[in-house]
Design a protein around this motif. Structure first.
Motif, PDB file in Angstrom:
ATOM      1  N   GLN A 146      -2.407  33.906  73.002  1.00  0.00           N
ATOM      2  CA  GLN A 146      -0.991  33.979  72.620  1.00  0.00           C
ATOM      3  C   GLN A 146      -0.589  35.412  72.300  1.00  0.00           C
ATOM      4  OE1 GLN A 146      -0.781  30.539  69.634  1.00  0.00           O
ATOM      5  NE2 GLN A 146       1.165  30.387  70.703  1.00  0.00           N
TER       6      GLN A 146
ATOM      7  N   ALA B 273       0.807  25.998  69.467  1.00  0.00           N
ATOM      8  CA  ALA B 273       0.916  26.849  70.651  1.00  0.00           C
ATOM      9  C   ALA B 273       2.246  26.665  71.376  1.00  0.00           C
ATOM     10  CB  ALA B 273      -0.246  26.561  71.607  1.00  0.00           C
ATOM     11  N   TYR B 274       2.893  25.494  71.189  1.00  0.00           N
ATOM     12  CA  TYR B 274       4.138  25.189  71.886  1.00  0.00           C
ATOM     13  C   TYR B 274       5.148  24.595  70.899  1.00  0.00           C
ATOM     14  CZ  TYR B 274       1.105  25.484  76.016  1.00  0.00           C
ATOM     15  OH  TYR B 274       0.214  25.900  76.966  1.00  0.00           O
TER      16      TYR B 274
ATOM     17  N   SER C 107      -7.278  32.972  67.277  1.00  0.00           N
ATOM     18  CA  SER C 107      -6.044  32.219  67.092  1.00  0.00           C
ATOM     19  C   SER C 107      -5.822  31.983  65.610  1.00  0.00           C
ATOM     20  CB  SER C 107      -6.117  30.866  67.824  1.00  0.00           C
ATOM     21  OG  SER C 107      -6.978  29.979  67.149  1.00  0.00           O
TER      22      SER C 107
ATOM     23  N   THR D 205       0.579  36.034  68.647  1.00  0.00           N
ATOM     24  CA  THR D 205      -0.517  36.101  67.683  1.00  0.00           C
ATOM     25  C   THR D 205      -1.240  37.435  67.786  1.00  0.00           C
ATOM     26  OG1 THR D 205      -0.843  33.704  67.772  1.00  0.00           O
ATOM     27  CG2 THR D 205      -2.672  35.012  66.930  1.00  0.00           C
TER      28      THR D 205
END
Length: 377
Positions: free
Chosen positions: A239, A126-127, A207, A242
């Motif tokens: 996100q 995610a990061y 996700s 995504t």
């Protein structure tokens, strides 16, 4: 028991959240003299809530926003207004404020550990690498700093007892088992996959780590074999990158439908989808953050008698075999023809709906953990 004020709080979860309100909140409202307060993100309020449950939709901001930080002042003001006897925090982000409150005022603190947050941050994508490690260290530091002031931990997964050393022996595992809705109606068992129109379902958080693109690949290949096969993807995708990739993947494919995506989907709508589909997909990518956890939707699928197709994993496979609930495969090595032969020729839930997927057993454990904390010292 005299009147006791219990506050359950989360920064990002909505006030109608299925665990915070639908399970913990509703169960605790059954305790004699309890007044339950739910503080969370702005969302429609449940229409049939008991009179002793009070909602505080005090958080409303974009995920990356200065208001996410000023929300701690809002939370502090709420604490001083309600003056809870017991505070149950469902996110690490509110722990420091909660800890400071319990130092200043007489209040027991419980940490409802819904995820291994550090592991999620450091093992998922995610990061960027440096940022996710910094965030992971920060989260774990907060948890360790506040741990001594926490009276009890509620763990959503048994594995957290091994992974999180700071909980010691002050914990109770309260799994996210299924609490039947008022219109709950499982499939008649045993269940089989229809030969013609097959409705595939992937529900919940959208996700990459949960395998949304593996689900699309399976639907594509199955649809080539049977043009009546459809896939419904229902849930929220946090996100933006995504979500855009997902929309690109399903563009021009009318047999794949996305519900939600950029907005939260009411849990009742997700349950309706579970009840109306033929096969639930759980194509989780192997990842340290999920490999030892039992997905909430697996309990939901089994409660409704929905056959499942899940990524192979010893823990999940044992549960699925015990319930005769479906099949496990390696989605990365998808071999569609043998899979379809097996799926069509099998029957599922030959022993009926498994009894151990329901919330009732967890409610009793919750009472045993919380009641002693409400007794006068």
């Amino acid at each position: 028991m005299s009147e006791k004020r219990i506050l359950l709080a989360s920064l990002l979860k909505p006030v109608n959240d299925t665990r915070m309100y639908g399970k913990l909140g509703l169960s605790l409202s059954k305790l004699s003299g309890a007044h339950v307060h739910i503080a969370g993100f702005e969302a429609p309020l449940p229409k049939a809530a008991p009179a002793n449950i009070h909602f505080h939709p005090v958080f409303s901001f974009k995920r990356i926003s200065i208001n996410r930080f000023t929300a701690h002042r809002t939370f502090w003001n709420l604490l001083t207004e309600i003056k809870p006897d017991l505070l149950i925090v469902g996110t690490h982000e509110l722990l420091l404020t909660a800890w400071l409150y319990t130092i200043k005022y007489k209040c027991k603190l419980v940490y409802d550990v819904r995820e291994n947050y550090k592991m999620n941050l450091t093992t998922q994508d995610a990061y960027p690498a440096i940022l996710k490690n910094v965030l992971g260290i920060g989260v774990r530091s907060i948890e360790y700093l506040s741990a001594k002031s926490i009276s009890h931990f509620l763990l959503a997964e048994q594995s957290y007892a091994d992974e999180l050393s700071f909980v010691g022996n002050r914990y109770t595992v309260i799994e996210n088992k299924y609490k039947p809705a008022t219109d709950y109606s499982p499939k008649k068992t045993p269940v089989s996959i229809p030969a013609n129109k097959v409705r595939l379902l992937m529900s919940g958080t959208i996700s990459e780590v949960y395998g949304v693109f593996e689900a699309i690949k399976l639907a594509d290949e199955w649809h080539e074999q049977n043009h009546e096969v459809t896939l419904t993807i229902i849930g929220y995708c946090a996100q933006a990158s995504t979500l855009q990739k997902l929309k690109n993947k399903i563009a021009g494919k009318p047999y794949i439908r996305l519900i939600g995506g950029d907005k939260l989907v009411p849990h009742t709508e997700i349950l309706q989808a579970i009840a109306s589909h033929d096969l639930g997909l759980l194509p989780y990518r192997p990842n340290p953050s999920t490999i030892r956890c039992i997905p909430t939707k697996l309990y939901e699928y089994m409660a409704y008698g929905l056959p499942v197709l899940m990524q192979d994993n010893p823990l999940w496979e044992s549960l699925i075999k015990k319930a005769d609930a479906g099949l496990t495969i390696n989605f990365k090595q998808l071999n569609i023809n043998p899979l379809l032969t097996n799926a069509y020729n099998s029957s599922y839930y030959s022993y009926g709906i498994p009894e151990d997927v329901f919330w009732e057993s967890e409610e009793q454990k919750l009472f045993e953990a919380i009641k002693p904390l409400l007794k006068p010292e």
